[in-house]
Each structure stands twice: as C-alpha cells, then as structure tokens.
Design a protein around this motif. Structure first.
Motif, PDB file in Angstrom:
ATOM      1  N   GLU A 108      -9.344  -6.004  -4.340  1.00  0.00           N
ATOM      2  CA  GLU A 108      -7.941  -6.298  -4.640  1.00  0.00           C
ATOM      3  C   GLU A 108      -7.432  -5.627  -5.913  1.00  0.00           C
ATOM      4  O   GLU A 108      -6.312  -5.066  -5.900  1.00  0.00           O
ATOM      5  N   ASN A 111      -6.798  -1.997  -5.150  1.00  0.00           N
ATOM      6  CA  ASN A 111      -5.635  -1.875  -4.273  1.00  0.00           C
ATOM      7  C   ASN A 111      -4.331  -1.990  -5.048  1.00  0.00           C
ATOM      8  O   ASN A 111      -3.398  -1.195  -4.884  1.00  0.00           O
ATOM      9  N   ARG A 132      -3.454   0.821  -7.632  1.00  0.00           N
ATOM     10  CA  ARG A 132      -2.987   2.033  -6.949  1.00  0.00           C
ATOM     11  C   ARG A 132      -1.542   1.888  -6.498  1.00  0.00           C
ATOM     12  O   ARG A 132      -0.711   2.790  -6.701  1.00  0.00           O
ATOM     13  N   ASP A 176       3.094   2.969  -0.145  1.00  0.00           N
ATOM     14  CA  ASP A 176       2.500   1.637  -0.216  1.00  0.00           C
ATOM     15  C   ASP A 176       3.255   0.748  -1.198  1.00  0.00           C
ATOM     16  O   ASP A 176       3.447  -0.448  -0.952  1.00  0.00           O
ATOM     17  N   SER A 193      -3.545  -6.188  -0.398  1.00  0.00           N
ATOM     18  CA  SER A 193      -4.154  -5.190   0.482  1.00  0.00           C
ATOM     19  C   SER A 193      -4.005  -3.774  -0.038  1.00  0.00           C
ATOM     20  O   SER A 193      -4.682  -2.864   0.429  1.00  0.00           O
ATOM     21  N   GLY A 194      -3.071  -3.563  -0.982  1.00  0.00           N
ATOM     22  CA  GLY A 194      -2.797  -2.216  -1.467  1.00  0.00           C
ATOM     23  C   GLY A 194      -1.754  -1.478  -0.671  1.00  0.00           C
ATOM     24  O   GLY A 194      -1.430  -0.329  -0.982  1.00  0.00           O
ATOM     25  N   ALA A 210      -3.002   2.278   2.592  1.00  0.00           N
ATOM     26  CA  ALA A 210      -4.319   1.923   2.059  1.00  0.00           C
ATOM     27  C   ALA A 210      -5.104   1.122   3.087  1.00  0.00           C
ATOM     28  O   ALA A 210      -6.322   1.299   3.239  1.00  0.00           O
ATOM     29  N   TRP A 211      -4.409   0.239   3.808  1.00  0.00           N
ATOM     30  CA  TRP A 211      -5.087  -0.561   4.820  1.00  0.00           C
ATOM     31  C   TRP A 211      -5.588   0.309   5.968  1.00  0.00           C
ATOM     32  O   TRP A 211      -6.725   0.160   6.423  1.00  0.00           O
ATOM     33  N   ARG A 220      -8.561   2.221   4.875  1.00  0.00           N
ATOM     34  CA  ARG A 220      -9.724   1.345   4.779  1.00  0.00           C
ATOM     35  C   ARG A 220     -10.325   1.099   6.160  1.00  0.00           C
ATOM     36  O   ARG A 220     -11.550   1.094   6.322  1.00  0.00           O
TER      37      ARG A 220
END
Length: 311
Positions: free
Chosen positions: A144, A147, A150, A275, A288-289, A293-294, A297
């Motif tokens: 976290e 995330n 960023r 994001d 979650s960022g 980003a999700w 990931r």
C-alpha cells in the motif's frame, strides 16, 4: 507530517514526541490527516514557543539559549508520563474505531500510527521510538505505501504539471463513467451468479470505492495485524477469503478494465498521473495505487487472475 495521506507514517519519533508535546487529541489530525497549522495556531497548540519578526530569528534564538541553559523536553525528565491515561486511551479507541469504519481497514499506515500511540505513549520515550521504528519497518514492506506514493505523490505532481500546460492525455475524464458502468455490470453478474446483495455491497464498501453508501454494520471487519504483515497479498487474495474474496477480485478487475485502453496507448511515463486521476476524481480505491497499477500487478504478480479481469 504529510506521511499518512500518501501511505506512510511519521517517523523519527513523530508519533511519540508530538502527542507528548501537545496532547493526543490535538496531535491526531496532524498525524493522521497531515493537517498544516499556521504559525499562530502552532503557537496556540504548543508546537511553537515563540513567534518573532522575519530577520530576528538568530537574535531571538541566542536570547532563548542564554535564558534556558538547562532546557529539556518534559519527557526527558526521569519518571515523566503522559497525564490522563484513561482519557487519551478512550480518545484513541474511539478515533481508531471511526477510522476503521471509514476505511474498511485497507490502509495499514493509520493503523500503525494508532498502535504506536497506544503502546508507545504508555512507555518511555526511548521505548516508544523503538516501537515506532519497528512499526515503520513492517509498514514499508506492505504494497500500500508504494502504491500510494506512486499515485498520490508522483502521479499528483505529474498531473498538476500537465494540467497547467493543458497537456493531459485525452480520454481521462471519460474513464470515470466507464468505471461506474463496469462496476454496475460486474455487480449485476455477481447477483445473477447467486451472490447476495448484502455481500456485494459489504465488499464494495470494504474495498473503498467512492460514492457508495456508508454503513459500518455492512463493512467486513479489517484483517488482523498478523494477516496484514503476511507477504504482498491483500485480504481477498489469500486462501480462505471465500466468496467475499472472489467478489472483491471481480469488482477490482472490472473497475480497472475501464482504464485498459489508456494503459495500452499511453507511454508508461503517463501511467502514474492516470492512476492519480482515477483515485482523485473517479473514486478508484487509493490503497491499490490506481487501475493501471492494479492491472500491472495482475499481470506480473498474479497472472492467474487475468482470467477474472472481465466480469
């Protein structure tokens, strides 16, 4: 102390010195929300001892040193303890419960702050700082903070610069509506598959999607400290998450899919600002960022989850 809003926690003794200096109740908004104080308010609160005119700082400092040759912070004196333990513990318990209800326990940083306050303020300043160091070391191993730094720090700076020059990537504003449409479609599919409306709404709130009704009774309880510290996974990705875990994965993947076109067409240097916009303006969960980003990931850390990207 701007750390918690971007996923970190105050360090270098911040969780221990400030509440000892001004009291727990006054310190909490600064520690948890990054509240800034004017110089006058800092003086009133007790953070500052004196205000002087610009240019007079050195002279005032010399005078203060000469008048206070044996100065020391109160908590460095032998036997000093924070007063009114019952009162500040009640404040911590009440505010912690409100924070967990509001966030669903998705943000480990404020939880770590409360743990530092609860355990550290009852101990010596040295022991309290040692507890803080341990909590900080555990926190930065979680996904976290990375995330949120960023998206909410780097991405926010990029977004602000591009907005000033009117050069934001096209299509960002439309993604908010696409996110809501895909969430609605995913929810309909889950209801059709037999997931109860209460479970669906509880998981949606627990994940932290914006514009959902707030009801503490329907939010799933936050996972334990031991579970949070275990690896890089989130609560809904671990064995035993049950139907709630599947619902969470479907909702996250569906919402992120709205941003797949931007991920594919924009350079990687623009991903953080997208994001940021998704979190700041469209209601994508901050922990979650962001959606890109999700999606990244999913691709790199959990390739098997790609089968669930589309609800």
């Amino acid at each position: 102390m701007p750390e918690v809003p971007i996923g970190l926690m105050p360090g270098a003794g911040g969780t221990q010195r400030l509440p000892r200096l001004i009291g727990v109740e006054a310190a909490l908004p600064i520690l948890l929300d990054g509240v800034n104080l004017s110089s006058t308010r800092a003086l009133e609160t007790g953070i500052a001892d004196e205000l002087v005119a610009p240019g007079a700082e050195i002279e005032a400092a010399r005078a203060w040193i000469l008048e206070n040759a044996s100065a020391a912070q109160p908590w460095t004196r032998p036997g000093w303890m924070l007063r009114d333990a019952d009162s500040w513990r009640a404040t911590l318990a009440s505010d912690r419960e409100a924070m967990l209800s509001r966030t669903g326990g998705n943000f480990p940083a404020p939880i770590a702050v409360f743990e530092c306050l609860d355990k550290g303020l009852a101990a010596s300043i040295d022991d309290g700082i040692a507890l803080e160091i341990e909590a900080f070391a555990a926190l930065i191993q979680r996904p976290e903070p990375r995330n949120m730094i960023r998206a909410l720090f780097v991405g926010a700076q990029d977004y602000g610069k591009r907005r000033k020059t009117d050069s934001l990537p096209s299509g960002i504003d439309a993604m908010g509506e696409a996110l809501r449409d895909l969430l609605t479609a995913a929810g309909s599919g889950l209801l059709f598959a037999g997931i109860s409306a209460d479970t669906l709404e509880g998981v949606r709130q627990r994940l932290g999607f914006a514009n959902t009704p707030s009801s503490a009774d329907s939010i799933l309880p936050p996972w334990s400290n031991d579970e949070r510290a275990a690896g890089e996974d989130y609560w809904f990705e671990r064995p035993g998450a049950g139907p709630e875990g599947r619902v969470a994965r479907v909702l996250m993947n569906a919402a992120a899919t709205a941003y797949q076109p931007l991920r594919q067409t924009l350079p990687q240097s623009d991903h953080a600002l997208v994001d940021h916009a998704a979190i700041r303006f469209h209601g994508f969960p901050a922990w979650s960022g962001g959606p890109i980003a999700w999606l990244e990931r999913l691709q790199h850390a959990h390739p098997s989850s790609e089968t669930e990207i589309r609800p």
